[in-house]
Design a protein around this motif. Sequence first.
Motif, mmCIF file in Angstrom:
data_model
loop_
_atom_site.group_PDB
_atom_site.id
_atom_site.type_symbol
_atom_site.label_atom_id
_atom_site.label_comp_id
_atom_site.label_asym_id
_atom_site.label_seq_id
_atom_site.Cartn_x
_atom_site.Cartn_y
_atom_site.Cartn_z
ATOM 1 N N GLY A 20 0.724 -1.147 -0.038
ATOM 2 C CA GLY A 20 0.043 -0.126 0.073
ATOM 3 C C GLY A 20 0.990 1.401 -0.080
ATOM 4 O O GLY A 20 1.947 1.161 0.154
ATOM 5 N N SER A 21 0.050 2.402 -0.059
ATOM 6 C CA SER A 21 0.766 3.636 -0.225
ATOM 7 C C SER A 21 1.358 4.104 1.069
ATOM 8 O O SER A 21 1.017 3.692 2.352
ATOM 9 C CB SER A 21 -0.149 4.662 -0.641
ATOM 10 O OG SER A 21 0.492 6.117 -0.684
ATOM 11 N N ASP A 67 -8.990 9.055 -9.094
ATOM 12 C CA ASP A 67 -8.000 8.471 -8.233
ATOM 13 C C ASP A 67 -6.722 8.333 -8.571
ATOM 14 O O ASP A 67 -5.767 7.678 -8.307
ATOM 15 C CB ASP A 67 -8.734 7.075 -7.580
ATOM 16 C CG ASP A 67 -8.626 6.120 -8.855
ATOM 17 O OD1 ASP A 67 -8.421 6.354 -10.080
ATOM 18 O OD2 ASP A 67 -8.574 4.763 -8.522
ATOM 19 N N ASP A 90 -3.813 6.120 -6.090
ATOM 20 C CA ASP A 90 -3.582 6.807 -4.721
ATOM 21 C C ASP A 90 -3.295 5.573 -3.787
ATOM 22 O O ASP A 90 -2.911 5.712 -2.774
ATOM 23 C CB ASP A 90 -4.763 7.689 -4.059
ATOM 24 C CG ASP A 90 -5.962 6.858 -4.267
ATOM 25 O OD1 ASP A 90 -6.318 5.737 -4.901
ATOM 26 O OD2 ASP A 90 -7.074 7.458 -3.955
ATOM 27 N N SER A 91 -3.654 4.303 -4.205
ATOM 28 C CA SER A 91 -3.212 3.000 -3.295
ATOM 29 C C SER A 91 -1.929 2.626 -3.943
ATOM 30 O O SER A 91 -1.469 1.430 -3.114
ATOM 31 C CB SER A 91 -4.214 2.222 -3.591
ATOM 32 O OG SER A 91 -5.593 2.691 -2.964
ATOM 33 N N GLY A 186 -3.279 -6.241 -5.193
ATOM 34 C CA GLY A 186 -3.905 -6.017 -4.054
ATOM 35 C C GLY A 186 -5.254 -6.893 -3.967
ATOM 36 O O GLY A 186 -5.321 -7.431 -4.800
ATOM 37 N N TYR A 191 -10.682 -0.890 -1.160
ATOM 38 C CA TYR A 191 -10.234 0.262 -1.746
ATOM 39 C C TYR A 191 -8.559 0.184 -1.775
ATOM 40 O O TYR A 191 -7.550 0.981 -1.859
ATOM 41 C CB TYR A 191 -10.394 1.559 -0.934
ATOM 42 C CG TYR A 191 -11.617 1.845 -0.715
ATOM 43 C CD1 TYR A 191 -12.338 2.574 -1.700
ATOM 44 C CD2 TYR A 191 -12.745 1.523 0.311
ATOM 45 C CE1 TYR A 191 -13.625 2.669 -1.688
ATOM 46 C CE2 TYR A 191 -13.850 1.771 0.280
ATOM 47 C CZ TYR A 191 -14.602 2.573 -0.935
ATOM 48 O OH TYR A 191 -15.910 2.984 -0.866
ATOM 49 N N ALA A 192 -8.246 -1.031 -1.359
ATOM 50 C CA ALA A 192 -6.608 -1.243 -1.189
ATOM 51 C C ALA A 192 -6.126 -1.520 -2.602
ATOM 52 O O ALA A 192 -4.629 -2.048 -2.735
ATOM 53 C CB ALA A 192 -6.338 -2.532 -0.209
ATOM 54 N N TRP A 194 -4.165 -1.301 -6.205
ATOM 55 C CA TRP A 194 -3.470 -0.145 -6.779
ATOM 56 C C TRP A 194 -3.173 -0.523 -8.349
ATOM 57 O O TRP A 194 -3.564 -1.673 -8.743
ATOM 58 C CB TRP A 194 -2.223 0.045 -6.134
ATOM 59 C CG TRP A 194 -1.252 -1.213 -6.208
ATOM 60 C CD1 TRP A 194 -1.145 -2.409 -5.451
ATOM 61 C CD2 TRP A 194 -0.407 -1.664 -7.329
ATOM 62 N NE1 TRP A 194 -0.109 -3.260 -5.915
ATOM 63 C CE2 TRP A 194 0.124 -2.843 -7.354
ATOM 64 C CE3 TRP A 194 -0.119 -1.110 -8.791
ATOM 65 C CZ2 TRP A 194 1.183 -3.440 -8.131
ATOM 66 C CZ3 TRP A 194 0.695 -1.583 -9.489
ATOM 67 C CH2 TRP A 194 1.305 -2.674 -9.105
ATOM 68 N N LEU A 228 -4.311 -0.474 5.362
ATOM 69 C CA LEU A 228 -5.523 -0.741 5.287
ATOM 70 C C LEU A 228 -5.748 -2.562 5.647
ATOM 71 O O LEU A 228 -5.003 -3.228 5.375
ATOM 72 C CB LEU A 228 -6.060 -0.485 3.751
ATOM 73 C CG LEU A 228 -6.017 0.800 3.156
ATOM 74 C CD1 LEU A 228 -6.431 0.728 1.767
ATOM 75 C CD2 LEU A 228 -7.132 1.481 4.058
#
Length: 290
Positions: A20-21, A67, A90-91, A186, A191-192, A194, A228
Amino acid sequence: MPDTEEIDGDVYVSPRHLAGSTFTGDPALKPLLALGFDLRHDDLGNVYVTAPDHHVRLGYLPEGDDDGLWRINAYRDRFGPPAWGVSFNDSAPTEFVTAFTTALAQAYAAGSDTYLAQPDLKDPELGAFDAVVPLIKNGWQFQHPRWGVMELQSPDGMATCEYTTGRLDPKKELTTLEARWHLWGGPKNGYARWYATATTNTPTALVKAITQSVSDPAPLPRWRDSMLPGLREAAQLTPVTPPAPPVPTPLDVQRSLTRRPPALGTRSVPRWSTATPPPALAAPRTAARR
């Protein structure tokens, strides 16, 4: 290994496509800013970085229309359409973006023949194969062939790279996921997930910088509580600092005392000697009888 105090995280995440980010863009901006790229902000907090000759532009857009957090474009004509474009959502792990901007900074320093180098138009698939070599070396597998698509998947099945052949719409490549290169990873839900995209004329060396970083087996540091939930459940997490051994309780100490082995008893042990023993005394002779 770096000192644990210098590591920005309390766990190592493996595989890295589940990290993740980091939720900060500074590491990815540094390679370009070091070359004198101009940095500006708008009132919403978006960041715009532009090369001195305006032929490379980067947008870090937390308040953008979608996004697509990172959008990087290069131009042959500073007033014309982009020659190529790369995006990350953003992920996406920030390290993937940093790997790309580091390669881009090196290409920019080398000149326009490098950062605007087009893939081999006579055999574009051959150049594409060079960009997927890092994936193959790290265990990614080709999937069932689909017409016009070369697809590879990570060993755990949670990251994918697609290369699409044939003609593509240049506008859609820059604004949608219908690009020449499309990588994602992911958990399937939530929402995880990317993604990263690269358009047709993105130099192969720059795409390769992404695939190398995505497939690198080295784990990435993260703060566990900032990840997340879907990523924490799917990834392998290893503490940066191994837990200290437990402190023995008074009961443990008492048990160890009662379990002491008995002292060894003393006993004589025969020893070999190299000294010559004294001669034995001769027995007295008796007189012979006549």
